[in-house]
Design a protein around this motif. Structure first.
Motif, PDB file in Angstrom:
ATOM      1  N   ALA A   1       0.829  -1.206   0.000  1.00 50.57           N
ATOM      2  CA  ALA A   1       0.000   0.000   0.000  1.00 50.57           C
ATOM      3  C   ALA A   1       0.861   1.253   0.000  1.00 50.57           C
ATOM      4  O   ALA A   1       0.543   2.238  -0.685  1.00 50.57           O
ATOM      5  CB  ALA A   1      -0.926  -0.002   1.215  1.00 50.57           C
ATOM      6  N   GLN A   2       1.940   1.251   0.779  1.00 54.32           N
ATOM      7  CA  GLN A   2       2.850   2.401   0.764  1.00 54.32           C
ATOM      8  C   GLN A   2       3.436   2.596  -0.634  1.00 54.32           C
ATOM      9  O   GLN A   2       3.514   3.728  -1.129  1.00 54.32           O
ATOM     10  CB  GLN A   2       3.967   2.204   1.785  1.00 54.32           C
ATOM     11  CG  GLN A   2       3.528   2.377   3.225  1.00 54.32           C
ATOM     12  CD  GLN A   2       4.700   2.478   4.181  1.00 54.32           C
ATOM     13  OE1 GLN A   2       5.855   2.616   3.777  1.00 54.32           O
ATOM     14  NE2 GLN A   2       4.410   2.405   5.473  1.00 54.32           N
ATOM     15  N   ALA A   3       3.836   1.498  -1.254  1.00 51.44           N
ATOM     16  CA  ALA A   3       4.385   1.598  -2.617  1.00 51.44           C
ATOM     17  C   ALA A   3       3.318   2.106  -3.586  1.00 51.44           C
ATOM     18  O   ALA A   3       3.615   2.913  -4.483  1.00 51.44           O
ATOM     19  CB  ALA A   3       4.901   0.231  -3.065  1.00 51.44           C
ATOM     20  N   ALA A   4       2.073   1.674  -3.401  1.00 50.96           N
ATOM     21  CA  ALA A   4       0.985   2.111  -4.280  1.00 50.96           C
ATOM     22  C   ALA A   4       0.733   3.609  -4.130  1.00 50.96           C
ATOM     23  O   ALA A   4       0.485   4.312  -5.124  1.00 50.96           O
ATOM     24  CB  ALA A   4      -0.284   1.327  -3.975  1.00 50.96           C
ATOM     25  N   LEU A   5       0.792   4.107  -2.897  1.00 55.02           N
ATOM     26  CA  LEU A   5       0.607   5.548  -2.682  1.00 55.02           C
ATOM     27  C   LEU A   5       1.686   6.358  -3.393  1.00 55.02           C
ATOM     28  O   LEU A   5       1.437   7.481  -3.842  1.00 55.02           O
ATOM     29  CB  LEU A   5       0.619   5.868  -1.187  1.00 55.02           C
ATOM     30  CG  LEU A   5      -0.656   5.504  -0.412  1.00 55.02           C
ATOM     31  CD1 LEU A   5      -0.419   5.650   1.083  1.00 55.02           C
ATOM     32  CD2 LEU A   5      -1.829   6.391  -0.850  1.00 55.02           C
TER      33      LEU A   5
ATOM     34  N   ALA B   1       3.046   0.580  -7.191  1.00 59.49           N
ATOM     35  CA  ALA B   1       2.360  -0.706  -7.067  1.00 59.49           C
ATOM     36  C   ALA B   1       0.866  -0.462  -7.220  1.00 59.49           C
ATOM     37  O   ALA B   1       0.416   0.683  -7.336  1.00 59.49           O
ATOM     38  CB  ALA B   1       2.670  -1.360  -5.720  1.00 59.49           C
ATOM     39  N   THR B   2       0.104  -1.566  -7.201  1.00 62.43           N
ATOM     40  CA  THR B   2      -1.351  -1.463  -7.312  1.00 62.43           C
ATOM     41  C   THR B   2      -1.993  -2.335  -6.242  1.00 62.43           C
ATOM     42  O   THR B   2      -1.650  -3.516  -6.116  1.00 62.43           O
ATOM     43  CB  THR B   2      -1.833  -1.933  -8.696  1.00 62.43           C
ATOM     44  OG1 THR B   2      -1.197  -1.143  -9.708  1.00 62.43           O
ATOM     45  CG2 THR B   2      -3.341  -1.773  -8.802  1.00 62.43           C
ATOM     46  N   VAL B   3      -2.896  -1.744  -5.483  1.00 61.20           N
ATOM     47  CA  VAL B   3      -3.696  -2.490  -4.508  1.00 61.20           C
ATOM     48  C   VAL B   3      -5.125  -1.960  -4.580  1.00 61.20           C
ATOM     49  O   VAL B   3      -5.393  -0.964  -5.248  1.00 61.20           O
ATOM     50  CB  VAL B   3      -3.147  -2.346  -3.060  1.00 61.20           C
ATOM     51  CG1 VAL B   3      -1.762  -2.949  -2.928  1.00 61.20           C
ATOM     52  CG2 VAL B   3      -3.146  -0.894  -2.618  1.00 61.20           C
ATOM     53  N   SER B   4      -6.037  -2.615  -3.882  1.00 59.67           N
ATOM     54  CA  SER B   4      -7.441  -2.201  -3.929  1.00 59.67           C
ATOM     55  C   SER B   4      -7.646  -0.869  -3.214  1.00 59.67           C
ATOM     56  O   SER B   4      -6.835  -0.455  -2.371  1.00 59.67           O
ATOM     57  CB  SER B   4      -8.322  -3.267  -3.272  1.00 59.67           C
ATOM     58  OG  SER B   4      -8.110  -3.297  -1.868  1.00 59.67           O
ATOM     59  N   ASP B   5      -8.752  -0.216  -3.529  1.00 64.03           N
ATOM     60  CA  ASP B   5      -9.088   1.041  -2.862  1.00 64.03           C
ATOM     61  C   ASP B   5      -9.265   0.842  -1.359  1.00 64.03           C
ATOM     62  O   ASP B   5      -8.900   1.708  -0.562  1.00 64.03           O
ATOM     63  CB  ASP B   5     -10.379   1.628  -3.452  1.00 64.03           C
ATOM     64  CG  ASP B   5     -10.174   2.178  -4.853  1.00 64.03           C
ATOM     65  OD1 ASP B   5      -9.017   2.455  -5.217  1.00 64.03           O
ATOM     66  OD2 ASP B   5     -11.174   2.305  -5.589  1.00 64.03           O
ATOM     67  N   GLU B   6      -9.831  -0.300  -0.951  1.00 63.06           N
ATOM     68  CA  GLU B   6     -10.042  -0.571   0.475  1.00 63.06           C
ATOM     69  C   GLU B   6      -8.719  -0.665   1.211  1.00 63.06           C
ATOM     70  O   GLU B   6      -8.575  -0.125   2.324  1.00 63.06           O
ATOM     71  CB  GLU B   6     -10.829  -1.870   0.655  1.00 63.06           C
ATOM     72  CG  GLU B   6     -12.278  -1.819   0.221  1.00 63.06           C
ATOM     73  CD  GLU B   6     -12.454  -1.900  -1.294  1.00 63.06           C
ATOM     74  OE1 GLU B   6     -13.565  -1.591  -1.794  1.00 63.06           O
ATOM     75  OE2 GLU B   6     -11.477  -2.261  -1.995  1.00 63.06           O
ATOM     76  N   VAL B   7      -7.739  -1.321   0.605  1.00 61.01           N
ATOM     77  CA  VAL B   7      -6.416  -1.442   1.223  1.00 61.01           C
ATOM     78  C   VAL B   7      -5.729  -0.081   1.277  1.00 61.01           C
ATOM     79  O   VAL B   7      -5.090   0.272   2.280  1.00 61.01           O
ATOM     80  CB  VAL B   7      -5.549  -2.462   0.453  1.00 61.01           C
ATOM     81  CG1 VAL B   7      -4.087  -2.382   0.887  1.00 61.01           C
ATOM     82  CG2 VAL B   7      -6.083  -3.867   0.668  1.00 61.01           C
TER      83      VAL B   7
END
Length: 277
Positions: A198-202, A206-212
Protein backbone atom coordinates in the motif's frame (compact mmCIF):
# COMPACT_ATOMS: atom_id res chain seq x y z
CA UNK A 1 6.95 -19.65 5.96
CA UNK A 2 9.80 -20.21 8.45
CA UNK A 3 9.15 -23.37 10.48
CA UNK A 4 10.44 -21.69 13.66
CA UNK A 5 7.56 -19.25 13.61
CA UNK A 6 5.07 -19.66 16.44
CA UNK A 7 1.60 -18.33 15.57
CA UNK A 8 -0.41 -18.18 18.81
CA UNK A 9 -3.76 -19.99 18.70
CA UNK A 10 -6.97 -18.02 18.82
CA UNK A 11 -7.87 -17.46 22.49
CA UNK A 12 -10.81 -19.49 23.81
CA UNK A 13 -12.51 -16.28 24.91
CA UNK A 14 -12.24 -14.87 21.41
CA UNK A 15 -13.80 -18.05 19.98
CA UNK A 16 -16.69 -17.79 22.45
CA UNK A 17 -17.32 -14.12 21.63
CA UNK A 18 -17.20 -14.70 17.89
CA UNK A 19 -19.66 -17.59 18.25
CA UNK A 20 -21.94 -15.35 20.31
CA UNK A 21 -21.85 -12.65 17.62
CA UNK A 22 -22.76 -15.19 14.95
CA UNK A 23 -26.28 -15.39 16.41
CA UNK A 24 -28.97 -13.15 14.96
CA UNK A 25 -29.72 -11.56 18.35
CA UNK A 26 -26.71 -12.02 20.64
CA UNK A 27 -27.45 -11.82 24.35
CA UNK A 28 -25.92 -8.79 26.07
CA UNK A 29 -25.81 -10.64 29.39
CA UNK A 30 -23.77 -13.45 27.80
CA UNK A 31 -21.21 -11.01 26.39
CA UNK A 32 -20.84 -9.40 29.82
CA UNK A 33 -20.40 -12.83 31.43
CA UNK A 34 -17.66 -13.73 28.93
CA UNK A 35 -15.78 -10.47 29.52
CA UNK A 36 -15.99 -10.84 33.30
CA UNK A 37 -14.37 -14.26 32.98
CA UNK A 38 -11.00 -12.63 32.19
CA UNK A 39 -9.87 -10.09 34.78
CA UNK A 40 -7.02 -8.76 32.65
CA UNK A 41 -9.33 -8.30 29.67
CA UNK A 42 -11.94 -6.59 31.84
CA UNK A 43 -9.34 -4.11 33.10
CA UNK A 44 -7.86 -3.33 29.69
CA UNK A 45 -11.32 -2.93 28.15
CA UNK A 46 -12.35 -0.29 30.70
CA UNK A 47 -9.02 1.47 30.22
CA UNK A 48 -9.62 1.49 26.45
CA UNK A 49 -13.16 2.87 26.50
CA UNK A 50 -12.02 5.59 28.90
CA UNK A 51 -8.97 6.55 26.82
CA UNK A 52 -8.74 10.25 25.90
CA UNK A 53 -9.78 9.83 22.28
CA UNK A 54 -12.50 7.28 22.99
CA UNK A 55 -14.35 8.39 26.08
CA UNK A 56 -17.48 10.48 26.30
CA UNK A 57 -18.10 13.32 28.75
CA UNK A 58 -18.39 10.83 31.61
CA UNK A 59 -16.42 7.90 32.99
CA UNK A 60 -17.50 4.41 31.94
CA UNK A 61 -17.24 2.39 35.14
CA UNK A 62 -18.31 -1.14 34.20
CA UNK A 63 -18.76 -3.51 31.29
CA UNK A 64 -22.52 -3.14 31.63
CA UNK A 65 -22.08 0.63 31.31
CA UNK A 66 -19.77 0.17 28.29
CA UNK A 67 -22.27 -2.06 26.49
CA UNK A 68 -25.16 0.29 27.26
CA UNK A 69 -23.18 3.30 26.02
CA UNK A 70 -21.31 1.86 23.03
CA UNK A 71 -23.51 -1.06 22.01
CA UNK A 72 -22.83 -4.80 21.90
CA UNK A 73 -21.15 -4.77 18.46
CA UNK A 74 -18.67 -2.02 19.28
CA UNK A 75 -17.75 -3.51 22.65
CA UNK A 76 -17.35 -6.92 21.03
CA UNK A 77 -15.01 -5.50 18.40
CA UNK A 78 -12.96 -3.83 21.11
CA UNK A 79 -12.84 -7.02 23.14
CA UNK A 80 -11.56 -8.99 20.16
CA UNK A 81 -8.68 -6.55 19.75
CA UNK A 82 -7.90 -6.45 23.46
CA UNK A 83 -8.07 -10.26 23.81
CA UNK A 84 -5.08 -10.42 21.48
CA UNK A 85 -3.02 -8.40 23.93
CA UNK A 86 -3.91 -10.39 27.05
CA UNK A 87 -3.41 -13.69 25.21
CA UNK A 88 -0.04 -12.90 23.64
CA UNK A 89 1.53 -11.09 26.59
CA UNK A 90 -0.10 -12.43 29.80
CA UNK A 91 2.84 -11.29 31.95
CA UNK A 92 2.73 -7.71 30.62
CA UNK A 93 6.39 -7.76 29.54
CA UNK A 94 5.79 -5.55 26.49
CA UNK A 95 3.87 -2.78 28.18
CA UNK A 96 5.29 0.00 26.02
CA UNK A 97 4.61 -1.99 22.85
CA UNK A 98 0.92 -2.37 23.75
CA UNK A 99 0.63 1.24 24.87
CA UNK A 100 1.93 2.35 21.46
CA UNK A 101 -0.44 -0.04 19.66
CA UNK A 102 -3.41 1.21 21.69
CA UNK A 103 -2.48 4.81 20.97
CA UNK A 104 -2.36 4.17 17.22
CA UNK A 105 -5.61 2.18 17.46
CA UNK A 106 -7.52 4.98 19.20
CA UNK A 107 -6.16 7.48 16.68
CA UNK A 108 -7.27 5.22 13.81
CA UNK A 109 -10.71 5.01 15.40
CA UNK A 110 -11.01 8.80 15.68
CA UNK A 111 -9.66 9.44 12.18
CA UNK A 112 -12.13 6.91 10.75
CA UNK A 113 -14.95 8.85 12.41
CA UNK A 114 -13.60 12.09 10.95
CA UNK A 115 -12.94 10.85 7.41
CA UNK A 116 -15.60 8.12 7.02
CA UNK A 117 -13.11 6.14 4.95
CA UNK A 118 -13.70 2.83 6.79
CA UNK A 119 -15.75 1.52 9.73
CA UNK A 120 -14.38 2.96 12.96
CA UNK A 121 -14.34 -0.38 14.77
CA UNK A 122 -12.39 -2.03 11.96
CA UNK A 123 -10.01 0.93 12.06
CA UNK A 124 -9.42 0.33 15.78
CA UNK A 125 -8.59 -3.33 15.13
CA UNK A 126 -6.28 -2.32 12.27
CA UNK A 127 -4.38 0.06 14.51
CA UNK A 128 -4.17 -2.43 17.36
CA UNK A 129 -2.81 -5.17 15.06
CA UNK A 130 -0.67 -3.15 12.65
CA UNK A 131 2.60 -4.15 14.38
CA UNK A 132 1.46 -7.45 15.91
CA UNK A 133 3.88 -9.31 13.67
CA UNK A 134 6.71 -7.77 15.71
CA UNK A 135 5.38 -9.40 18.89
CA UNK A 136 5.07 -12.79 17.17
CA UNK A 137 8.57 -12.60 15.68
CA UNK A 138 10.07 -11.59 19.02
CA UNK A 139 8.58 -14.72 20.53
CA UNK A 140 9.81 -16.90 17.67
CA UNK A 141 13.33 -15.63 16.93
CA UNK A 142 15.86 -14.91 19.69
CA UNK A 143 17.87 -12.52 17.50
CA UNK A 144 14.87 -10.67 16.07
CA UNK A 145 15.45 -7.32 17.81
CA UNK A 146 19.15 -7.35 16.84
CA UNK A 147 18.47 -8.12 13.18
CA UNK A 148 15.46 -5.84 12.75
CA UNK A 149 16.58 -2.96 14.95
CA UNK A 150 17.89 -0.84 12.08
CA UNK A 151 14.72 -1.38 10.07
CA UNK A 152 12.22 -0.05 12.57
CA UNK A 153 12.46 3.59 11.52
CA UNK A 154 12.45 2.86 7.79
CA UNK A 155 9.68 2.46 5.27
CA UNK A 156 7.61 -0.71 5.11
CA UNK A 157 9.23 -2.01 1.91
CA UNK A 158 12.68 -1.82 3.51
CA UNK A 159 11.44 -3.48 6.71
CA UNK A 160 9.87 -6.26 4.66
CA UNK A 161 13.07 -6.87 2.68
CA UNK A 162 15.33 -6.97 5.77
CA UNK A 163 13.05 -9.35 7.64
CA UNK A 164 12.42 -11.70 4.72
CA UNK A 165 16.16 -11.96 4.02
CA UNK A 166 16.79 -12.97 7.63
CA UNK A 167 13.68 -14.92 8.62
CA UNK A 168 11.94 -15.94 5.36
CA UNK A 169 8.87 -14.00 6.54
CA UNK A 170 8.01 -10.50 7.73
CA UNK A 171 5.85 -8.69 10.28
CA UNK A 172 3.21 -7.75 7.69
CA UNK A 173 2.73 -11.30 6.43
CA UNK A 174 2.42 -12.52 10.02
CA UNK A 175 -0.05 -9.78 10.99
CA UNK A 176 -2.25 -10.62 8.01
CA UNK A 177 -2.06 -14.34 8.71
CA UNK A 178 -2.83 -13.90 12.42
CA UNK A 179 -5.82 -11.69 11.68
CA UNK A 180 -7.13 -14.26 9.21
CA UNK A 181 -6.60 -17.23 11.56
CA UNK A 182 -8.28 -15.32 14.39
CA UNK A 183 -11.26 -14.51 12.12
CA UNK A 184 -10.82 -10.74 12.15
CA UNK A 185 -12.61 -8.83 9.36
CA UNK A 186 -11.29 -9.63 5.87
CA UNK A 187 -10.65 -5.96 5.10
CA UNK A 188 -8.44 -5.72 8.20
CA UNK A 189 -6.40 -8.86 7.46
CA UNK A 190 -5.80 -7.78 3.84
CA UNK A 191 -4.80 -4.25 4.86
CA UNK A 192 -2.36 -5.65 7.43
CA UNK A 193 -0.83 -8.08 4.96
CA UNK A 194 -0.36 -5.43 2.27
CA UNK A 195 1.08 -2.57 4.35
CA UNK A 196 4.30 -2.42 2.33
CA UNK A 197 2.44 -2.76 -0.98
CA UNK A 198 0.00 0.00 0.00
CA UNK A 199 2.85 2.40 0.76
CA UNK A 200 4.38 1.60 -2.62
CA UNK A 201 0.99 2.11 -4.28
CA UNK A 202 0.61 5.55 -2.68
CA UNK A 203 3.97 6.46 -4.18
CA UNK A 204 2.87 5.20 -7.60
CA UNK A 205 4.97 2.02 -7.60
CA UNK A 206 2.36 -0.71 -7.07
CA UNK A 207 -1.35 -1.46 -7.31
CA UNK A 208 -3.70 -2.49 -4.51
CA UNK A 209 -7.44 -2.20 -3.93
CA UNK A 210 -9.09 1.04 -2.86
CA UNK A 211 -10.04 -0.57 0.47
CA UNK A 212 -6.42 -1.44 1.22
CA UNK A 213 -5.27 2.04 0.20
CA UNK A 214 -7.90 3.74 2.37
CA UNK A 215 -7.08 1.62 5.41
CA UNK A 216 -3.35 2.10 5.10
CA UNK A 217 -3.67 5.82 4.41
CA UNK A 218 -5.59 6.07 7.67
CA UNK A 219 -2.91 4.03 9.45
CA UNK A 220 -0.14 6.24 8.06
CA UNK A 221 -1.85 9.35 9.44
CA UNK A 222 -2.48 7.72 12.83
CA UNK A 223 1.21 6.79 13.10
CA UNK A 224 2.21 10.30 12.06
CA UNK A 225 0.03 11.83 14.80
CA UNK A 226 1.37 9.34 17.35
CA UNK A 227 4.94 10.30 16.42
CA UNK A 228 4.01 13.99 16.74
CA UNK A 229 2.65 13.33 20.21
CA UNK A 230 5.92 11.66 21.27
CA UNK A 231 7.83 14.69 19.96
CA UNK A 232 5.46 16.95 21.91
CA UNK A 233 6.68 15.52 25.19
CA UNK A 234 10.33 15.36 24.12
CA UNK A 235 10.22 19.04 23.16
CA UNK A 236 11.55 18.19 19.71
CA UNK A 237 10.61 19.87 16.47
CA UNK A 238 9.58 17.42 13.77
CA UNK A 239 10.23 17.97 10.12
CA UNK A 240 7.43 18.96 7.77
CA UNK A 241 5.04 16.24 6.67
CA UNK A 242 6.89 13.58 4.72
CA UNK A 243 5.95 12.51 1.21
CA UNK A 244 4.08 9.42 2.31
CA UNK A 245 1.90 11.41 4.72
CA UNK A 246 1.18 13.92 1.96
CA UNK A 247 0.15 11.05 -0.34
CA UNK A 248 -2.15 9.62 2.35
CA UNK A 249 -3.76 13.03 2.90
CA UNK A 250 -4.29 13.47 -0.83
CA UNK A 251 -5.74 9.97 -1.20
CA UNK A 252 -8.25 10.54 1.58
CA UNK A 253 -9.07 13.98 0.11
CA UNK A 254 -8.65 15.70 3.46
CA UNK A 255 -6.51 18.71 2.57
CA UNK A 256 -3.29 19.74 4.31
CA UNK A 257 -4.79 22.49 6.48
CA UNK A 258 -7.69 20.31 7.60
CA UNK A 259 -5.29 17.48 8.48
CA UNK A 260 -2.95 19.77 10.42
CA UNK A 261 -5.88 21.15 12.41
CA UNK A 262 -7.10 17.62 13.09
CA UNK A 263 -3.60 16.58 14.09
CA UNK A 264 -3.11 19.50 16.49
CA UNK A 265 -6.46 18.77 18.12
CA UNK A 266 -5.73 15.08 18.64
CA UNK A 267 -2.23 15.73 20.00
CA UNK A 268 -3.60 18.31 22.43
CA UNK A 269 -6.29 15.91 23.59
CA UNK A 270 -3.71 13.20 24.22
CA UNK A 271 -1.46 15.62 26.08
CA UNK A 272 -4.27 16.97 28.26
CA UNK A 273 -5.40 13.48 29.16
CA UNK A 274 -1.87 12.49 30.16
CA UNK A 275 -1.53 15.55 32.40
CA UNK A 276 -4.86 14.69 34.05
CA UNK A 277 -3.90 11.09 34.72
Amino acid sequence: MNDKLIIPPRPDLLIDIQQLLSHANPETSELIRLIRRDVALYTVLLSTVNSPLFRRQFLIESVEHAVATLGIQRVSNLVQAVAMRTSMDPDGRWQRFWEAATEVATLCHQLAHNTQCMPADSAYTLGMMHDIGVAVMRGSFENYDVVSGDANSCNAAFIRRVERNSFATDRFEIAGRLAKEWYMPDDVSEALLLQAHAQAALMGNATVSDEVLSANSLLILAKDISAEYQSYWNFESREALNKLVHKAIDYLAIGNHEYLDMKDDLVERLAMAEMES
